[in-house]
Design an enzyme around this catalytic site. Structure first.
Site, mmCIF file in Angstrom:
data_model
loop_
_atom_site.group_PDB
_atom_site.id
_atom_site.type_symbol
_atom_site.label_atom_id
_atom_site.label_comp_id
_atom_site.label_asym_id
_atom_site.label_seq_id
_atom_site.Cartn_x
_atom_site.Cartn_y
_atom_site.Cartn_z
ATOM 1 N N ASP A 50 -16.595 -15.671 -1.568
ATOM 2 C CA ASP A 50 -15.170 -15.985 -1.432
ATOM 3 C C ASP A 50 -14.901 -17.319 -0.758
ATOM 4 O O ASP A 50 -13.842 -17.528 -0.180
ATOM 5 C CB ASP A 50 -14.497 -14.864 -0.634
ATOM 6 C CG ASP A 50 -15.173 -14.646 0.718
ATOM 7 O OD1 ASP A 50 -15.896 -15.556 1.179
ATOM 8 O OD2 ASP A 50 -14.976 -13.573 1.312
ATOM 9 N N GLU A 76 -21.027 -10.801 -6.114
ATOM 10 C CA GLU A 76 -20.108 -10.145 -5.163
ATOM 11 C C GLU A 76 -18.671 -10.245 -5.691
ATOM 12 O O GLU A 76 -17.742 -10.666 -4.999
ATOM 13 C CB GLU A 76 -20.219 -10.754 -3.759
ATOM 14 C CG GLU A 76 -19.660 -9.875 -2.649
ATOM 15 C CD GLU A 76 -19.817 -10.505 -1.273
ATOM 16 O OE1 GLU A 76 -19.004 -11.334 -0.880
ATOM 17 O OE2 GLU A 76 -20.816 -10.144 -0.603
ATOM 18 N N GLU A 100 -9.935 -16.775 1.892
ATOM 19 C CA GLU A 100 -10.992 -16.096 1.134
ATOM 20 C C GLU A 100 -10.462 -15.116 0.078
ATOM 21 O O GLU A 100 -11.035 -14.983 -1.001
ATOM 22 C CB GLU A 100 -11.953 -15.371 2.087
ATOM 23 C CG GLU A 100 -12.869 -16.301 2.878
ATOM 24 C CD GLU A 100 -12.229 -16.891 4.131
ATOM 25 O OE1 GLU A 100 -11.055 -16.577 4.416
ATOM 26 O OE2 GLU A 100 -12.896 -17.671 4.833
ATOM 27 N N HIS A 131 -15.346 -15.063 13.989
ATOM 28 C CA HIS A 131 -15.132 -16.460 13.601
ATOM 29 C C HIS A 131 -14.025 -16.667 12.572
ATOM 30 O O HIS A 131 -13.874 -17.751 12.039
ATOM 31 C CB HIS A 131 -16.427 -17.051 13.046
ATOM 32 C CG HIS A 131 -16.773 -16.535 11.679
ATOM 33 N ND1 HIS A 131 -17.316 -15.306 11.474
ATOM 34 C CD2 HIS A 131 -16.618 -17.072 10.450
ATOM 35 C CE1 HIS A 131 -17.497 -15.107 10.183
ATOM 36 N NE2 HIS A 131 -17.074 -16.161 9.527
ATOM 37 N N ARG A 151 -10.735 -17.530 10.708
ATOM 38 C CA ARG A 151 -9.660 -18.499 10.932
ATOM 39 C C ARG A 151 -8.359 -17.835 11.412
ATOM 40 O O ARG A 151 -7.682 -18.355 12.286
ATOM 41 C CB ARG A 151 -9.439 -19.164 9.580
ATOM 42 C CG ARG A 151 -8.353 -20.136 9.404
ATOM 43 C CD ARG A 151 -8.495 -20.716 8.018
ATOM 44 N NE ARG A 151 -9.846 -21.270 7.861
ATOM 45 C CZ ARG A 151 -10.177 -22.517 8.155
ATOM 46 N NH1 ARG A 151 -9.254 -23.351 8.584
ATOM 47 N NH2 ARG A 151 -11.399 -22.940 8.001
ATOM 48 N N HIS A 201 -20.200 -18.997 16.601
ATOM 49 C CA HIS A 201 -20.026 -19.889 15.458
ATOM 50 C C HIS A 201 -19.688 -21.291 15.984
ATOM 51 O O HIS A 201 -18.947 -21.424 16.966
ATOM 52 C CB HIS A 201 -18.859 -19.339 14.635
ATOM 53 C CG HIS A 201 -18.857 -19.758 13.208
ATOM 54 N ND1 HIS A 201 -18.291 -20.935 12.817
ATOM 55 C CD2 HIS A 201 -19.336 -19.161 12.097
ATOM 56 C CE1 HIS A 201 -18.409 -21.029 11.497
ATOM 57 N NE2 HIS A 201 -19.049 -19.965 11.035
#
Ligand code: UDP
Length: 360
Positions: free
Chosen positions: A95, A117, A131, A197, A199, A230
């Site tokens: 994604d 996926e 995503e 992590h 956004r 991250h």
């Protein structure tokens, strides 16, 4: 022989496409890796560890690069590569902006795409962002769809994607984690392993979740809280604001096999990562999912994971309950892994070979 291109740009794509590359090569197909370099720092090491050597690296990552610029860079950079290498098929994974933009570049150049996926949906375009939109775009531009679970396959069917080349394969994360677990050092027995992590959590939600972790580390001094952080600047900034007394063990991002070793020996996982949820399930580790919406409902349905959301109070309550109730933790670890049997890479390579013969 015209190659099969594997286009990737981030750490999870490298991890999850490595089993596919190995299976394609076992079948004598020419698998060529193209990196967009969307995550340069994390990617280079992971590629080497999982045995992938990119033939082309577009080196697109710049600090703070907006998604629009990244998409434009993938389109611009990939089109000459497609013209030069003339692949018979290109595979994209998951994604990321790399996956969506690469699928679009392939559309323009008439290169058929297979989406590894395929079919994951949270049904919320803001969670995770961007995503959810990226994977939907990649699915609708692809000719072959490799769905990891029956739920993902059903999502595709509802969107009109069906037929012979939309198939159930399992998730290659399971293949990858088994491969890595055999080669991984074990450490930090019995920790609470954390990765955060996304956004959409940057700023206050992340600060709140870190606060909950600090309180948990005080309540459960025998359970180290280990956080491989991250490198994203927003994650780093939140960690710098932690109180001095905080007992979190914040470490740099770990090499994949060391991370898998840690996962295999922890007591409980708190994560907002997709790949980490799949890997934890494959290793029988209970997971608290720190998201408001999930595209992996199978984990929750299996009993191996709980969707705790991002409210600090919920995270503290659920983690606290599990860390003080060994029976509840053990029940969760016995849940059946819903993400596949570790042979997804082989199924994808077999289908790609069948498809190549069918179009020849
Ligand atoms: N991972 C790693 N080192 C770490 C943390 C994670 O190698 O310190 C691996 C993890 O095993 C999984 C992948 O990175 O395979 C997940 O990547 P990420 O969480 O960045 O992305 P997502 O899965 O959410 O797309």
């Amino acid at each position: 022989m015209r190659p099969v291109l594997l286009v990737l740009g981030t750490r999870p794509e490298a991890v999850k496409l490595a089993p596919v590359a190995r299976a394609l090569r076992r079948r004598g197909l020419r698998a060529v890796v193209v990196s967009t370099g969307q995550h340069r720092e994390l990617l280079a090491h992971t590629l080497a560890e999982v045995g992938l050597r990119p033939a082309v690296d577009l080196r697109l990552m710049r600090p703070g690069l907006p998604h629009a610029r990244l998409s434009a860079g993938v389109l611009q950079g990939l089109i000459p590569v497609l013209r030069r290498l003339k692949p018979a098929l290109a595979l994209v994974q998951g994604d990321t902006t790399t996956a969506a933009a690469a699928a679009l570049a392939c559309l323009y150049e008439g290169v058929p795409v297979g989406h590894v996926e395929a079919g994951l949906r949270s049904f919320d375009r803001a969670n995770p962002f961007p995503e959810e939109a990226n994977r939907t775009v990649a699915d609708h531009l692809s000719a072959l769809h490799f769905a990891p679970t029956p739920t993902a396959l059903a999502n595709l069917r509802r969107e009109g994607i069906s037929g012979r080349w939309a198939m159930l394969t399992g998730n290659t994360a399971v293949d990858a984690v088994r491969w890595a677990a055999r080669r991984a050092p074990r450490r930090d027995e019995g920790c609470l392993l954390v990765t955060l992590h996304r956004r959409e959590s940057f700023g206050d939600p992340l600060a709140g979740m870190l606060g909950a972790l600090v309180r948990l580390s005080e309540r459960f001094p025998d359970t180290p809280v280990v956080f491989p952080a991250h490198p994203n600047p927003a994650v780093r900034a939140a960690l710098r604001r932690l109180p001095r007394r905080a007992r979190l063990r914040v470490v740099a991002p770990l090499p994949y096999r060391r991370f898998v070793g840690l996962l295999a020996s922890c007591r409980l996982v708190l994560t907002d990562s997709g790949g980490v949820q799949e890997e934890a399930a494959a290793l029988g580790k209970p997971v608290l999912v720190a998201r408001d919406a999930t595209e992996r409902p199978e984990l929750i349905a299996s009993g191996g994971g709980i969707l705790v959301g991002r409210r600090p109070r919920n995270i503290e309550r659920e983690a606290g309950r599990l860390l003080s109730d060994g029976r509840a933790l053990a029940r969760m670890s016995r849940a059946k892994n819903p993400f596949g049997d570790g042979r997804a890479g082989e199924r994808i390579a077999a289908a790609a070979a069948r498809w190549l013969r069918s179009v020849r």
